[in-house]
Structures are given as C-alpha cells and as structure tokens.
Design an enzyme around this catalytic site. Structure first.
Site, PDB file in Angstrom:
ATOM      1  N   ARG A 271     -33.376  -8.321   5.629  1.00 19.49           N
ATOM      2  CA  ARG A 271     -32.042  -9.012   5.728  1.00 19.49           C
ATOM      3  C   ARG A 271     -31.997  -9.593   7.349  1.00 19.49           C
ATOM      4  O   ARG A 271     -32.493  -8.922   8.320  1.00 19.49           O
ATOM      5  CB  ARG A 271     -30.874  -8.094   5.864  1.00 19.49           C
ATOM      6  CG  ARG A 271     -30.643  -7.593   4.175  1.00 19.49           C
ATOM      7  CD  ARG A 271     -29.752  -6.590   4.037  1.00 19.49           C
ATOM      8  NE  ARG A 271     -30.236  -5.396   4.036  1.00 19.49           N
ATOM      9  CZ  ARG A 271     -29.614  -4.246   4.152  1.00 19.49           C
ATOM     10  NH1 ARG A 271     -28.451  -4.123   3.588  1.00 19.49           N
ATOM     11  NH2 ARG A 271     -30.415  -3.142   3.966  1.00 19.49           N
TER      12      ARG A 271
ATOM     13  N   ASP B 190     -28.651  -9.825  10.304  1.00 22.47           N
ATOM     14  CA  ASP B 190     -27.167  -9.646  10.358  1.00 22.47           C
ATOM     15  C   ASP B 190     -26.401 -10.657  10.496  1.00 22.47           C
ATOM     16  O   ASP B 190     -26.977 -11.850  10.776  1.00 22.47           O
ATOM     17  CB  ASP B 190     -27.020  -8.788  11.520  1.00 22.47           C
ATOM     18  CG  ASP B 190     -26.346  -7.273  11.068  1.00 22.47           C
ATOM     19  OD1 ASP B 190     -26.287  -7.210   9.807  1.00 22.47           O
ATOM     20  OD2 ASP B 190     -26.056  -6.544  11.858  1.00 22.47           O
TER      21      ASP B 190
ATOM     22  N   TYR C  36     -39.516 -10.877  16.557  1.00 20.26           N
ATOM     23  CA  TYR C  36     -38.190 -11.229  16.996  1.00 20.26           C
ATOM     24  C   TYR C  36     -38.065 -11.676  18.305  1.00 20.26           C
ATOM     25  O   TYR C  36     -38.977 -11.580  19.067  1.00 20.26           O
ATOM     26  CB  TYR C  36     -37.302 -10.124  16.633  1.00 20.26           C
ATOM     27  CG  TYR C  36     -36.837  -9.812  15.197  1.00 20.26           C
ATOM     28  CD1 TYR C  36     -35.625 -10.491  14.827  1.00 20.26           C
ATOM     29  CD2 TYR C  36     -37.398  -8.829  14.472  1.00 20.26           C
ATOM     30  CE1 TYR C  36     -35.231 -10.229  13.571  1.00 20.26           C
ATOM     31  CE2 TYR C  36     -36.850  -8.594  13.442  1.00 20.26           C
ATOM     32  CZ  TYR C  36     -35.898  -9.306  12.595  1.00 20.26           C
ATOM     33  OH  TYR C  36     -35.444  -9.213  11.606  1.00 20.26           O
TER      34      TYR C  36
ATOM     35  N   ARG D  70     -31.573  -5.153  18.565  1.00 16.02           N
ATOM     36  CA  ARG D  70     -30.634  -5.149  19.302  1.00 16.02           C
ATOM     37  C   ARG D  70     -30.091  -3.980  20.031  1.00 16.02           C
ATOM     38  O   ARG D  70     -29.632  -4.229  21.315  1.00 16.02           O
ATOM     39  CB  ARG D  70     -29.438  -5.536  18.502  1.00 16.02           C
ATOM     40  CG  ARG D  70     -29.368  -6.990  17.959  1.00 16.02           C
ATOM     41  CD  ARG D  70     -28.443  -7.122  16.838  1.00 16.02           C
ATOM     42  NE  ARG D  70     -27.169  -7.017  17.271  1.00 16.02           N
ATOM     43  CZ  ARG D  70     -26.048  -7.038  16.234  1.00 16.02           C
ATOM     44  NH1 ARG D  70     -26.432  -7.099  14.850  1.00 16.02           N
ATOM     45  NH2 ARG D  70     -24.979  -6.899  16.730  1.00 16.02           N
TER      46      ARG D  70
END
Lengths: 261, 261
Positions: B50, B52, B110, B197
């Site tokens: 997933r 966000d 990422y 994050r």
C-alpha cells in the site's frame, strides 16, 4: 511612492493567463488580491508581458507603485502566505520610479518542453508536451538555428498580433536533453503573440520529417503565418526569465519589445 | 489464465492511497476500472504494497490474472488511454502463475524529498516537503547511516503497524542534492507502516540540531515509537522502484516483507 519589482513563478495550469480578463482566474488578479489584503491598497501591477492560458513562468517579473512602508525583504514572505499554492513570489527589490516591467525589459528567455518518452512522466505531465513518436531533434536544432538574429517574424506569429511591426532579435536558441525531456530554450529582445509556440509547432514538423531544417529559413523569409506549422500546445511553454540590464537600477529606456506570448 | 505484471507511476496528490478504501478515490480502483473497461473482467489487482494518501510512485508494481488475449505489448497503451492523467502505466510483462507482487518483492526503494529553498519550487511543490529554515544535511546523512543493516525498526514505525515483527534490512540509504531539493533514497527488503516518514521526521530533528546523529542509533535500540520524531508529511514521499530478482521470471519464493508505507 515606492516602485517595487518582483520575480514570480507560477504553474499556469489553473489560470486563464497572467493578465486580468473579464472571465476566469488570472495570476494578476491573485497577486493584486494578495497585495490588497496585505496593504489595503487597490493596486494594479505591471507585468513584463502577458502569458496565455496554460503557459507557466519560472521568472515572470512585475512592478507596482505603493505607499506601503513594509521593508523590501519582507514582501515576498508576506505575499506568499496570502497567495494560492500555484503562485510563488521568488524575490522583491526597489526600482527607480521610471522602471516599467514591460517597457524596461531587455531580454526574455522562454523554454518549450517536450516529453519524448513512450509514456509521459506523470510528475511533469502538466509542463511538457508529450510526443511519443520519433522526432529528429538534430534536424529541429538545425532548423531553429536559422531563426537566430534580427528578423521579421511575421510567419511565426499569430495573425491576431496587434504589433506595428514584427521585427525581433533572437540572441540565443538551442535544444537541451534532460532524461526523457527535450527542452528548447530561446532568448530574445521580445516575443510576439504565440511566437515561441508557432516556432515549436513548425519545428515539430521538421522533427517529424514533414519539413527540412532549411525550410525554417524559407518560411521566415515568406513573411506569412500560413507557411508555418500549427501553434504548439500552451502547457509545454514556460517563461524562464526576464532581464533588465541596468534598467532595474537606473531610469528606464523605453522599448517596444513587449511581448504577449 | 495469464498472470500479467505492470509497473505504474502516479501522482498521489489526488488519491486516498493506492489500495481500495470504503471512502475516497484510490489508484487501485482506477486501474481496476480501466481493466474492466478494456476486457470486461471484474479483476482485483495485487499491489506490491500500500502507499498512504498523498504518497506518490514512480515504479509501483502490481499483477493480476486474466483470461484476456490482448498481446502483452499492447496493455500499457490500451490502459493509459483509459486512465486519468495522474496514473501512467510504464510497462507490462508476463510472469509465472505463482508470481505475487507483494510476496515476491525482494527490494524496494523509496525517496523522500525536501525543498530547502527560501521559497518553494512551484512546479515540484506537490512532491517535496518545504523546509526553508536551516538544515544540517551532513548530520542527517550521518544519522541515516546508523539505520543501514538488519534491525528491529519498532521505533521508526507507526504504533498502528499490524506486523508480527519489525525486523527489516536496509541495504542502502543516502542523501542526494538536486538544485534546491534534497532527496533521501532508502532501499530495503521491505518497509513498515510509515517507516520512511518516521525516519525522515526524526532526521529533520537531527538536521535542526534537536538531536545528534548518533541519537538515531539510540532511538533504534530503544524499540519504542515514542523515542522517535514526528511522521513527516506524506507528499514528500515517492515509491521509486520495486525489484524482484528472478521472481518475475521464476516461481516466487514467499517473504513477509510486504510493506504499507
């Protein structure tokens, strides 16, 4: 009264162009609204030139006269907090009373960006014209080189141009690759209505093999809009910078090279 | 039935995340709608993980089983014409029946992007967290280096993580400057909910001088989310790539390193 000059960037996607219009959201209206909100003054700003609906700017320039005593270095921050997300004031400085963003401009640089990837870069989609089929960039660069110098650009201007003459000087023009993007940079003393977009629309014909590079010169000499290619889509176009030489520090010498790309 | 795998990029700004939700627009719903429109099949796609709400992807991967006989090389073009502008399929290829985008994933990368300019770059505003005040990037890079290797990342994970354990391996992590942007790249065998994050939110404290670089190690060893900094804003985060080694050509070996960043 002070005369304050500012450099502004904007994402043109959500605007009906820079200049106030009877209809639609414009960059000028948003900036004037922010100044009104900040100082209470109903000010009219003077842009270096119009940009059409959908055209972007990294370094558009405008000036305005104000009685406000806000320190120069505070203006950009104060306005940015009052502006929507698609407009960012980058700099502000005091200019002589006679300075006029349009009439004092000496050089402007535009960029037209093409995405030559099989599929578009989703993050730059709003800023590049996607052309997935083969383009001969070398031929386009050669065609572009014929436009450098002082010429009558009637062929490469919208028939809706209202200017008394179409003689402009292109100082520099070249292509640059960046990943799956190809950028055309063009610097001149001023640009006519749709001039960069008509040049690009014609160069795309060169890149597709429909025209030869040297046809760019013949079209220029023909002085007729009907000889050139179509007007390229607005969203690939960005006003990169406006330069003033000493005009931003000394009294302005008027020119008629105002553009409205 | 064929098993088809695709690489997709999307601008997360307008989505309530990748995965179907009871509420809001999702990337998965849009892709399934486009496939339905193309083949008539009510297919459920399997994403590599997933992302966000607000998180972007350059190279998210998904797969699905289909009875369609559309040639592999036609899929991307056929779906792109049916997808909204903020989703672009970049590639499609056939995979073995056992291939599973989430379970077969070997490495993910990422990127978290910060705009350190005094004023934000208006064209990248949706993809970078704007931090105009001073950041010590060297200290952040040192702090980040303590996370490379195999660790229990409980401190750097949302308390809402549902995973049985929080041990993950970070293969590579570094900072890179690009104009007024600073990008953190991090590659691992999988990432926990909000892991990148929370790492960035804590590194921002290091960059601001609130923590020392070596505190990143102490926080890791403390195995408590309360020790770490805040969760950085989603819009700076982009899933760059998902790698499968031989899994995309050979039968899959299952892992539990599925992420939901």
């Amino acid at each position: 009264m002070r005369n304050i000059c500012m450099k502004v960037s904007y994402d043109g996607s959500g605007f009906n162009g820079f200049q106030s219009q009877p209809k639609g959201r414009t960059v000028q209206d948003e900036i004037e609204k922010a100044i009104k909100h900040l100082t209470g003054e109903p000010i009219v700003i003077i842009g270096s030139g119009r940009t059409d609906a959908g055209v972007h700017a990294m370094g558009q320039v405008f000036n305005f006269h104000t009685a406000s005593t806000i320190p120069t270095e505070r203006w950009a921050i104060a306005l940015n907090t009052r502006l929507p997300k698609d407009i960012v004031i980058r700099d502000a400085w005091d200019v002589p009373d006679a300075f006029h963003s349009r009439r004092s401009a000496k050089r402007k640089t535009y960029r037209y960006s093409i995405d030559i990837g099989k599929f578009p870069d989703v993050f730059a989609r709003a800023y590049r014209f996607h052309h997935p089929t083969k383009l001969n960039i070398e031929a386009m660069a050669e065609g572009l080189s014929y436009l450098i110098g002082t010429h009558d650009f009637t062929s490469y201007t919208s028939i809706h141009s209202t200017k008394p003459h179409h003689i402009r000087t292109v100082y520099e023009a070249y292509f640059e690759k960046e990943g799956q993007a190809v950028h055309m940079y063009i610097t001149g003393n001023g640009f006519l209505y749709n001039m960069v977009r008509v040049i690009m629309g014609t160069l795309l014909w060169v890149g597709q093999g429909k025209l030869k590079p040297e046809d760019m010169k013949l079209i220029l000499e023909g002085k007729s809009r009907s000889l050139a290619g179509p007007t390229a889509m607005p969203h690939g176009l960005t006003l990169v910078d406006v330069e003033y030489g000493d005009a931003a520090v000394e009294p302005a010498e008027a020119t008629d090279h105002d553009d409205d790309e």
